[in-house]
Every structure is written in structure tokens, then in C-alpha cells.
Scaffold this active site. Structure first.
Site, short mmCIF file in Angstrom:
data_model
loop_
_atom_site.label_atom_id
_atom_site.label_comp_id
_atom_site.label_asym_id
_atom_site.label_seq_id
_atom_site.Cartn_x
_atom_site.Cartn_y
_atom_site.Cartn_z
N HIS A 98 0.87 -1.18 0.00
CA HIS A 98 0.00 0.00 0.00
C HIS A 98 0.91 1.24 0.00
O HIS A 98 2.03 1.18 0.51
CB HIS A 98 -0.84 -0.04 1.28
CG HIS A 98 -1.92 0.98 1.38
ND1 HIS A 98 -1.68 2.27 1.80
CD2 HIS A 98 -3.25 0.92 1.14
CE1 HIS A 98 -2.82 2.94 1.83
NE2 HIS A 98 -3.79 2.16 1.42
N CYS A 144 -4.73 2.67 -3.62
CA CYS A 144 -3.44 3.10 -3.04
C CYS A 144 -2.33 2.09 -3.30
O CYS A 144 -1.45 1.88 -2.44
CB CYS A 144 -3.56 3.38 -1.54
SG CYS A 144 -4.63 4.76 -1.19
#
Ligand code: 7TS
Length: 416
Positions: free
Chosen positions: A133, A374
């Protein structure tokens, strides 16, 4: 617990009675019953957690630690009891190893600032993976810029697992920190963090695991994993937003300087200098999110009552069912491993951009998430602009997956 029979043979855990504990689930969205499949972004909250927040504000609200009066003492007791609950829930050896933060992002930033500023130097290697992420990439890239260290990554294979054939050439003595996501929010991959951390630690490499999608979803025991740091977010495990934690191995935390300075983290302050408390206080400057911590404690109580093994098994079964159903959709590309994955399915439909698909789903009361989640490097790796993602929690049902399938079939007709 009720068992339903799925298809011809497979019995499946049914936790639908727990839906009564989640007030938000019982509503219509655009004239149809809400199907909430955006749990990887944030979970819903049971009444037990909501009521505990109200109880705290109505009966005990006061600042913690520094008061000598009744309300402050009560607030402090509940706050510190929550730390004990969290420590037990993640298998920490010591309650003082649990630091409360705003969540995974802040936990990673704490390590990527304090630890990195102390230990990284020019030429060192920060090793992460191609499925992190952004919150486990950007802080390390910033740390690399500050220190002159370089970042390297373990690539991701077509099946959504890590290319471990490259591990020996990447995990070298130049690596000072190895960090890895436990469960990928974009692929569902469950990484072999225990094996990876063991290998890293054998070389004296510090390790951090991003557990944002793992804690509250599958059994997590930081001692068994053998990492040095483990980060997680409360809001993905039935607790309020704005609260989460960093577990750190006691000896690592003891050797770390403070990050934020302020009240609560000091021993003695003069006009020239200060001395600091030990962890966790050293890393918890200022008034904490007291209600958030108390809500997190209530969430742990709730999850323990349901049972983490039950939650994990339900997630596996519901995901297997969804994968089986979704494979029939024309033009679908499902990312991630076919088996042994976290409770989410990210996919791309040839006929529709993820944003259009998610908007279409929304008009039918179905909450999906569309975009890069993300994880832009991962989208580039799989050559997709983004994906649509259905992510489940224990209060989701096969009937809801059936509703999603009905809506997705309608979407295919609409966009084709
Ligand atoms: N790491 C992983 C693996 C995540 O999935 C997320 C949030 C984070 C870190 C950051 O957590 P935070 O609580 O500090 O924001 N993931 C997502 C998601 O998949 N959709 O919205 C947020």
C-alpha cells in the site's frame, strides 16, 4: 452458530444473526437493501462499540493518566485495559509493546522516521514488496531520501504472489529493514510473513509487517510471526476511525528515540533539555484519542466473542463462493491468488471502467470500491487502470454475494 448448505456438498458458516448487531446494515440505498462490500476500506461498527463510546462520554469522560480524580482514574483504567486487550489479541509478550497511533499509516511513519533516522545510512537497502500500500512505500521513500539509502522490492508474479525465487539475491546483508504487507488490499494475497521475517532476522535485518488487512480478519500472533514491528488500524476491525496501533519488540522500542515531543512522554523537562519515559508513553505525546482506544478495546471484546477463527473461516468460505460465482462473468479478470487469500476479490471487467462499474453498483445499493486502492505500482504491474473490489467481513452473506452477482450481470448487459 448456524450452518447452511452451500451448493451440493459444502457446509458453510452462517453468521447472519450477527447482522442484528450492526445498525447501519439495515437500510435501503437508492431504493434497494444496502450490500456493504467495502470492508477493506473500513469495516462497520457493532452496537457494542457504539454504545461503549456513548457510555464513556456520558459517564467517564476525562483526560487520562495525569488526573487524580475519579473520572480521570476511570478513563485511565478503561484506556489501559484496552491496551491489555489489544496486546493479548495480537499475541504480544508485553502490554508495553503496544503503542496507540492513528492507524497503520501513522504506525509505519513512526518507524520510518524514528528507527530509520537512527539506523539508516547512505548505501543501505530498504527492501519492500511490489504489492505494498502507498502507506508502506512513501514513508520509506522519504526515509531513503533523508538517509541516502536505496529502496528495492520483491516483484509480484502473475498469480499475485511474491517472486520468492529472487529472495536470496534481494535479502542481503546490505538490507537494513525488510517490510511486507501481511494481506494485500488489492490482491488478497496472504504473504508468508513468518518465513520471510525468519529469513530476514537470521541476517540481522529489522522487519516490519503491515497488518492493516490482517488484524481482526485472521489470527495474528506477532511473536509467532517473529517480526520486530507490526502495524494495524482499528477502523478495519470494528473500532472507530482514527485509532490503531504499532506493536514493537521491547528491545527495539527501548533503543528508539521519541518521535513527537510533548506532554505525557517525558520524565523531567528543564528549559534546556528533557528526559523521556519508556515505551509506550515515549511514543504517545499529547492527549490520545481516549474514546478511540476505549472503542478499540470494545471492538476486540466483540471480535473475541465472535471468535477470530470463525471470522477467518467465514471469510475464506464467502470469498471462495464469490470467486466461484464471479468466474462466470464474461470478460472478467480477477487479480490475486485463486486460493488462500484474504476476504476480498479485486477484478476488472473488459466492458467497463472500474469507476463506471462502481457507480452503477451504487445505484443498486451495492457498495464496491473502484480505483488503484493506493497501490499504483501494482496496477502498473498488472497493466490495469484500476480495479473494482468487493471486500467482505463476517456480517456479509452468500445472499449478498448473490445480489452482487445479479447486479454485475446487469452491469455487463448495460455496458456491453
Ligand atoms: N496498508 C494496507 C494493506 C491497507 O489496506 C491500508 C488501507 C493501509 C495500509 C492504510 O491504512 P490506514 O488505516 O492508515 O488508512 N487500505 C485501504 C483500502 O484498501 N481502501 O481504503 C483504504
Amino acid at each position: 452458530m448456524r450452518i447452511v448448505v452451500l451448493g451440493k456438498t459444502s457446509p458453510m458458516i452462517d453468521l447472519s444473526h450477527l447482522r442484528a448487531d450492526f445498525p447501519i446494515l439495515h437500510q435501503q440505498v437508492h431504493g434497494e437493501p444496502l450490500v456493504y462490500f467495502d470492508n477493506a476500506a473500513s469495516s462497520q461498527k457493532p452496537r457494542a462499540v457504539i454504545q461503549e463510546l456513548t457510555r464513556y462520554y456520558e459517564q467517564d469522560n476525562a483526560n487520562v493518566h495525569r488526573g487524580l480524580h475519579e473520572l480521570s482514574n476511570r478513563a485511565t483504567d478503561t484506556f489501559e485495559a484496552a491496551r491489555k486487550k489489544v496486546a493479548r489479541f495480537i499475541g504480544a509478550a508485553n502490554t508495553h509493546e503496544v503503542i496507540f497511533t492513528r492507524g497503520t499509516t501513522e504506525s509505519i511513519n513512526l518507524v520510518a522516521n524514528v528507527w530509520a533516522n537512527q539506523y539508516l545510512k547512505a548505501g543501505d537497502v530498504i527492501l519492500y514488496t511490489g504489492m505494498e500500500h502507498h502507506s508502506n512505500l512513501v514513508p520509506w521513500q522519504l526515509a531513503a531520501k533523508r538517509s541516502g539509502a536505496v529502496v528495492k522490492h520483491i516483484p509480484v508474479l502473475d498469480d499475485g504472489t511474491l517472486d520468492l525465487s529472487l529472495l536470496d539475491s534481494l535479502l542481503t546483508e546490505q538490507v537494513k529493514i525488510f517490510t511486507c504487507v501481511h494481506v494485500s488490499n488489492s490482491l488478497g494475497t496472504i504473504n508468508p510473513v513468518r518465513e520471510l521475517c525468519a529469513k530476514a532476522r537470521a541476517l540481522g535485518i529489522t522487519t516490519l509487517v503491515d497488518g492493516a488487512q490482517a488484524v481482526g480478519h485472521l489470527p495474528v500472533n506477532v511473536q509467532e510471526i517473529g517480526c520486530d514491528f507490526y502495524a494495524f488500524s482499528g477502523h478495519k476491525m470494528c473500532a472507530p476511525t482514527g485509532i490503531g496501533g504499532l506493536w514493537g519488540r521491547a528491545e527495539k522500542l527501548a533503543a528508539m528515540q521519541p518521535w513527537h515531543g510533548g506532554g505525557e512522554m517525558i520524565e523531567v523537562v528543564t528549559l534546556e533539555t528533557s528526559s523521556y519515559k519508556a515505551a509506550p508513553a515515549r511514543f504517545e505525546a499529547g492527549t490520545p484519542d481516549i474514546a478511540g482506544v476505549i472503542g478499540l478495546g470494545a471492538a476486540v471484546d466483540y471480535l473475541e466473542k465472535v471468535g477470530i477463527d470463525t471470522i477467518h473461516q467465514h471469510g475464506r468460505e464467502l470469498t471462495a463462493y464469490a470467486l466461484q460465482c464471479m468466474a462466470e462473468l464474461p470478460g472478467i479478470h480477477i487479480l490475486g491468488p485463486q486460493s488462500e487469500r484474504g476476504a476480498l476479490v479485486a477484478f476488472h471487467l473488459a466492458c467497463a471502467h472500474p469507476h463506471d462499474l462502481v457507480e452503477f453498483a451504487n445505484t443498486h445499493g451495492l457498495a464496491l470500491r473502484g480505483g488503484h486502492h493506493c497501490t499504483q505500482p501494482l496496477m502498473k504491474r498488472f497493466k490495469v487502470p484500476g480495479t473494482s473490489r468487493a471486500s467482505f467481513y463476517f456480517y456479509n452473506t452468500t445472499a449478498e454475494v448473490d445480489r452482487m452477482m445479479d447486479i454485475l450481470h446487469r452491469a455487463v448487459k448495460f455496458f456491453s
